[in-house]
Scaffold this motif. Structure first.
Motif, mmCIF file in Angstrom:
data_model
loop_
_atom_site.group_PDB
_atom_site.id
_atom_site.type_symbol
_atom_site.label_atom_id
_atom_site.label_comp_id
_atom_site.label_asym_id
_atom_site.label_seq_id
_atom_site.Cartn_x
_atom_site.Cartn_y
_atom_site.Cartn_z
ATOM 1 N N SER A 41 0.814 -1.216 0.000
ATOM 2 C CA SER A 41 0.000 0.000 0.000
ATOM 3 C C SER A 41 0.843 1.259 0.000
ATOM 4 C CB SER A 41 -0.925 0.004 1.228
ATOM 5 O OG SER A 41 -0.161 -0.074 2.420
ATOM 6 N N PRO A 44 4.255 2.526 -5.283
ATOM 7 C CA PRO A 44 3.496 3.052 -6.432
ATOM 8 C C PRO A 44 2.639 1.966 -7.066
ATOM 9 C CG PRO A 44 5.801 3.714 -6.546
ATOM 10 C CD PRO A 44 5.717 2.701 -5.445
ATOM 11 N N SER A 45 1.478 2.361 -7.508
ATOM 12 C CA SER A 45 0.579 1.410 -8.145
ATOM 13 C C SER A 45 1.135 0.969 -9.490
ATOM 14 C CB SER A 45 -0.807 2.038 -8.350
ATOM 15 O OG SER A 45 -1.368 2.400 -7.114
ATOM 16 N N ARG A 46 0.932 -0.296 -9.771
ATOM 17 C CA ARG A 46 1.307 -0.821 -11.086
ATOM 18 C C ARG A 46 0.065 -0.799 -11.966
ATOM 19 N NH1 ARG A 46 3.953 -6.378 -9.307
ATOM 20 N NH2 ARG A 46 2.198 -6.225 -7.864
ATOM 21 N N VAL A 47 0.105 0.010 -12.996
ATOM 22 C CA VAL A 47 -1.071 0.217 -13.838
ATOM 23 C C VAL A 47 -0.860 -0.479 -15.179
ATOM 24 C CG1 VAL A 47 -2.555 1.910 -14.956
ATOM 25 C CG2 VAL A 47 -1.535 2.428 -12.722
ATOM 26 N N GLY A 48 -1.822 -1.318 -15.523
ATOM 27 C CA GLY A 48 -1.772 -1.990 -16.812
ATOM 28 C C GLY A 48 -2.925 -1.535 -17.682
ATOM 29 N N ARG A 49 -2.751 -1.609 -18.966
ATOM 30 C CA ARG A 49 -3.800 -1.235 -19.900
ATOM 31 C C ARG A 49 -4.270 -2.479 -20.650
ATOM 32 N NH1 ARG A 49 -1.818 3.263 -23.853
ATOM 33 N NH2 ARG A 49 -3.899 2.807 -24.676
#
Length: 481
Positions: A41, A44-49
């Motif tokens: 938490s 950093p967030s791991r952002v996928g598309r």
């Protein structure tokens, strides 16, 4: 809408060799308990598309004709091959117009939770051979699945879309107070039944409905898109309609027929970029397999004698749950005028605990519970809840036990005893994300049931089994059971 417990599916394993579906893996025993670990938490967030795609709502009409009556069928063939897209799981519903034939009074649908699902006797999905076939479909949905849905789902959705009205006069009604058959598309809210009218909207004219098909393949809301784009022949959906006595209920004047018209299947279709589709095709050409785990239902029935010992042949590698109940009025002459509720015993009542009634389930000769018999209401209900927890997806048992205003009385357990009296056994071993076929391997289930004072009618049995649908490079489908 979630109806069954489908084994969770990881998209990373979508393209795999056929043997990997049943491959054994080494067990990792080592665990580490390191200090100074940064919590996720705080990272950093791991952002996928996701892959870019276009979506459309498809409406596929039946090819079997514009109308059907009791005992007839509707056939729907889904598009396939180039530009057919990928069918979104959980998005399909059957759309049609319903009209009943009755000379007077009112009628509704059969079942513990009256619904237009009761119009369907059998649901079959095929491509060359059968992929899924659920017999006694309407009884499964209205007596086993729907009683354990949340109250809000039922009163707010089904009562509008599926005409969930009938013998239960205590159903919470979503339309405004005073709605009558004189208003197009609405029902009499006072007695929660279709009101007969020769000329006014109601029974005198067709009412549009839509039902979400309780299909493990089509409604696999936790799993995978159905790759219609990659198939070499169409999926065919066959809906066989029940007879009037199995489908409908009335108090005083029996309906003689019903008609469904303008039947079609509506679903969401996603079209990804051609580069993505070509990558999948290349993987299939290299011998990889597109796999879709799902859970379906095998049914059986027998006469509900005072003593029952029934062998149900399954030959399945993964049985997840088993349910049974009896009815006293289906298939009898003029049974539209009789109750269609489910029961585990003749004369069920709150006052009787049925301690002399025995219920046992054996899986290939092995007793499923260490208790020699499920012979009281508390045990029956506890084991039923265990089956619901292991046999449905998305079911919150804490809020869906059948003592709600869907039943006869929100505060009275008589609702369960007189209306939803279903027995169940859980055979699911694990409940892990990313795993499929987590049930018990079973060749034959044996149900033994002794009624304290005899019984009549028909005993219905349903086994929830999980399996894997495989699509190969030729576009053909096969099943790992």
């Amino acid at each position: 809408m979630k109806f069954f417990l489908f084994s969770p599916f990881n998209i990373k394993t979508t393209m795999s060799s056929a043997i990997n579906a049943l491959k054994s893996y080494p067990v990792e025993m080592e665990q580490t308990d390191a200090s100074n670990v940064v919590p996720r938490s705080m990272m950093p967030s791991r952002v996928g598309r996701p892959v870019q795609a276009n979506k459309s709502i498809k409406n596929v009409s039946a090819i079997s004709g514009s109308t059907a009556t009791s005992g007839q069928l509707s056939l729907i063939q889904l598009p396939y091959g180039a530009s057919a897209g990928f069918m979104k799981p959980g998005s399909a519903y059957l759309r049609f117009r319903y009209q009943g034939t009755q000379t007077a009074d009112s009628h509704g649908f059969a079942g513990s939770i009256p619904t237009a699902q009761s119009l369907i006797q059998r649901l079959t999905i095929s491509q060359a051979g059968n992929i899924e076939m659920i017999n006694e479909y309407g009884k499964l949905v209205s007596n086993v699945i729907y009683p354990f849905m949340t109250t809000s789902d039922y009163t707010n959705n089904l009562a509008i879309t599926e005409g969930s009205i009938g013998q239960n006069a205590s159903i919470s009604f979503p339309y405004a107070t005073g709605a009558t058959a004189s208003v197009s598309g609405q029902f009499n809210a006072q007695d929660a039944r279709f009101t007969f009218a020769q000329s006014a909207p109601g029974i005198g004219s067709a009412i549009e409905m839509s039902i979400s098909l309780a299909s493990g393949l089509l409604n696999n809301t936790e799993l995978s898109f159905i790759p219609l784009e990659l198939m070499s022949s169409p999926l065919t959906i066959q809906v066989d309609y029940a007879n009037v006595n199995n489908a409908l209920y009335a108090l005083t004047t029996a309906p003689t027929e019903f008609t469904v018209s303008n039947v079609s299947l509506v679903y969401e279709s996603v079209n990804p970029p051609m580069e993505y589709v070509n990558t999948l095709r290349a993987g299939l050409a290299q011998g990889k397999i597109f796999s879709i785990p799902y859970t379906t239902v095998i049914s059986a029935q027998t006469a509900n004698a005072s003593t029952v010992s029934y062998n149900m042949s399954l030959n399945s590698s993964s049985v997840e749950a088993f349910y049974y109940f009896a009815t006293q009025s289906f298939n009898q002459a003029n049974s539209t005028l009789k109750s269609k509720y489910a029961s585990c015993a003749t004369g069920a009542s709150v006052a009787n605990d049925f301690t002399t009634m025995n219920r046992r389930l054996y899986a290939d000769g092995n007793l499923v519970t260490s208790m020699p018999s499920i012979n009281s209401d508390t045990l029956l209900f506890r084991e039923l809840m265990r089956a619901v927890e292991g046999g449905f997806a998305g079911t919150d048992v804490a809020t869906t036990i059948p003592f709600s205003n869907v039943g006869l009385d929100a505060r009275n357990p008589q609702s369960f005893k007189s209306q939803y009296y279903v027995g169940g056994f859980n055979l699911r071993n694990f409940n892990e994300d990313g795993l499929c076929m987590q049930g018990t391997p079973v060749s034959v289930l044996n149900l033994q049931k002794d009624d304290y004072s005899g019984a009549d009618g028909i005993l219905y049995m349903y086994a929830f089994v999980s399996q894997i649908l495989l699509l190969d490079a030729s576009g053909s489908l096969s099943i790992v059971r």
